[in-house]
Design an enzyme around this catalytic site. Sequence first.
Site, mmCIF file in Angstrom:
data_model
loop_
_atom_site.group_PDB
_atom_site.id
_atom_site.type_symbol
_atom_site.label_atom_id
_atom_site.label_comp_id
_atom_site.label_asym_id
_atom_site.label_seq_id
_atom_site.Cartn_x
_atom_site.Cartn_y
_atom_site.Cartn_z
ATOM 1 N N SER A 14 -4.771 0.145 -2.577
ATOM 2 C CA SER A 14 -4.579 0.496 -1.173
ATOM 3 C C SER A 14 -5.730 1.360 -0.660
ATOM 4 O O SER A 14 -6.873 0.946 -0.711
ATOM 5 C CB SER A 14 -3.226 1.174 -0.976
ATOM 6 O OG SER A 14 -2.837 1.128 0.377
ATOM 7 N N ASP A 60 0.687 -4.516 -0.596
ATOM 8 C CA ASP A 60 0.150 -3.300 -1.209
ATOM 9 C C ASP A 60 0.369 -3.255 -2.718
ATOM 10 O O ASP A 60 1.480 -3.454 -3.207
ATOM 11 C CB ASP A 60 0.826 -2.092 -0.553
ATOM 12 C CG ASP A 60 0.101 -0.803 -0.804
ATOM 13 O OD1 ASP A 60 -0.092 -0.437 -1.981
ATOM 14 O OD2 ASP A 60 -0.283 -0.137 0.172
#
Length: 336
Positions: A24, A139
Site C-alpha cells: 500500500s 490492498d
Amino acid sequence: MAHIGVIQRLQELGIRPDIICGTSIGAVIAGCYLTDKLDHFSDWIQSLSSTQVFHYMSVSLTAAGGMAHATRLMDFFIREYGNPNIEDLPKPFAAVATDLYRGREVWLQQGPLWQAVRASMAIPGILTPVALRDTWLVDGGLVNPVPVSVCRALGADIIIGVDLNSDLVSRRREVRNAGISDDKTEPPKPPAKDPVVDAEQELQGAKPVFEGDHAEDENQFAAAWNRFASSVWEAASNLRSNEPVEKKPEPPGTLSMMMGAINIMQDRITRSRLAGEPADIMLWPRLGHIGLLDFGNASEAVAEGRDAVDRMLPAIRHAFNNEGGLGVGLATDEEG
C-alpha cells in the site's frame, strides 16, 4: 510520511537497502525511492492542502468498488517520475496486493511500476480495485501488511521492517469536558481558515450531475454524497485546533469506521505474520496522534520516522556488526 523519515535516517547511517518490498503506502514510498524522487515527493505532499489531496484522489460517486479511483495521483507519478517496468528498476522490488476472489497474496514483480503500486494501495471501499487477468486486486494489507516474507524470498539476509499500525490502533482521543464556570470571558474564536473545513465545504458544495427526471434517485444520490462528505470531515476532525466543547458521543462516520476497522485487522495480521517470520529489526513509529488526513503534520511524521530508527540504534548496530556484505531488505507496511 514516516517511511520517508526511516529511509532518510538509514541512509545517513550508511544503510541502503538492496531489496525493497512494500504494501500500500509502503509501496508508494518504495516507488518514489526507486525512481530517485523520494525528496521531491516529500516536499510535494507536504505542500498540499486537504482540498488538493481530495482532488488528486479523484473522489467519485460513480466509482465501482470504492469512493475514489486516484487517477490524478497516478497520472502525477507517471508524468513526474516516469513509469519504468519493475524488472528494470535499479534494485529488486515487489509490491504486495491481495487477490480479492481467491484471498491470497500476490507479489507484483513485473510490469509498469505505478500500476503495481496502484493495485497494492487499493484500500477496500476507499480506492477502486485493479483488474489483473481474471481477478481483481486490492490492498495487500489484507494478507501481508509488513512483507518480511517477501524480502526473505527475494534473498535479503538482514530485514528491517516498518510497522505503522500498532500505535494507530491504540490511539485514544483526548476528551475534555467543558466545566460550568462564572467566567464571562468569551470563548476563543476558531482559526480564520481551516483546511479541513475547506475540504468539507468543497465536498458538501459539489453538485453531482444526474440524468433524467428521477427525483427520488437524485435525492438518494445527494444523500449518499452528503454522508460521504460528513464522514470524511469526521475522520479528520482530530486535526482541528478549536477548544473542545461538551457534547454527546456521536457514532463514527463511514470513512472513520472503515479505516478504524482496517487498522485493527491489519494490526492483528501483522502481529500474527511477524510471530511466524519476524524481521531482524522492527521499527514502530509512534503516529497515533496524527489523523488520517492530517497532511499539515507531515513533517512531524517524517521526524517520527527518523526517531523510530534512532530508538533502535543498538539493535541496528548489533545486526550489522558482522554484516559483511549481506543483502539488506526493507519491508514497508500498509499505512502511511
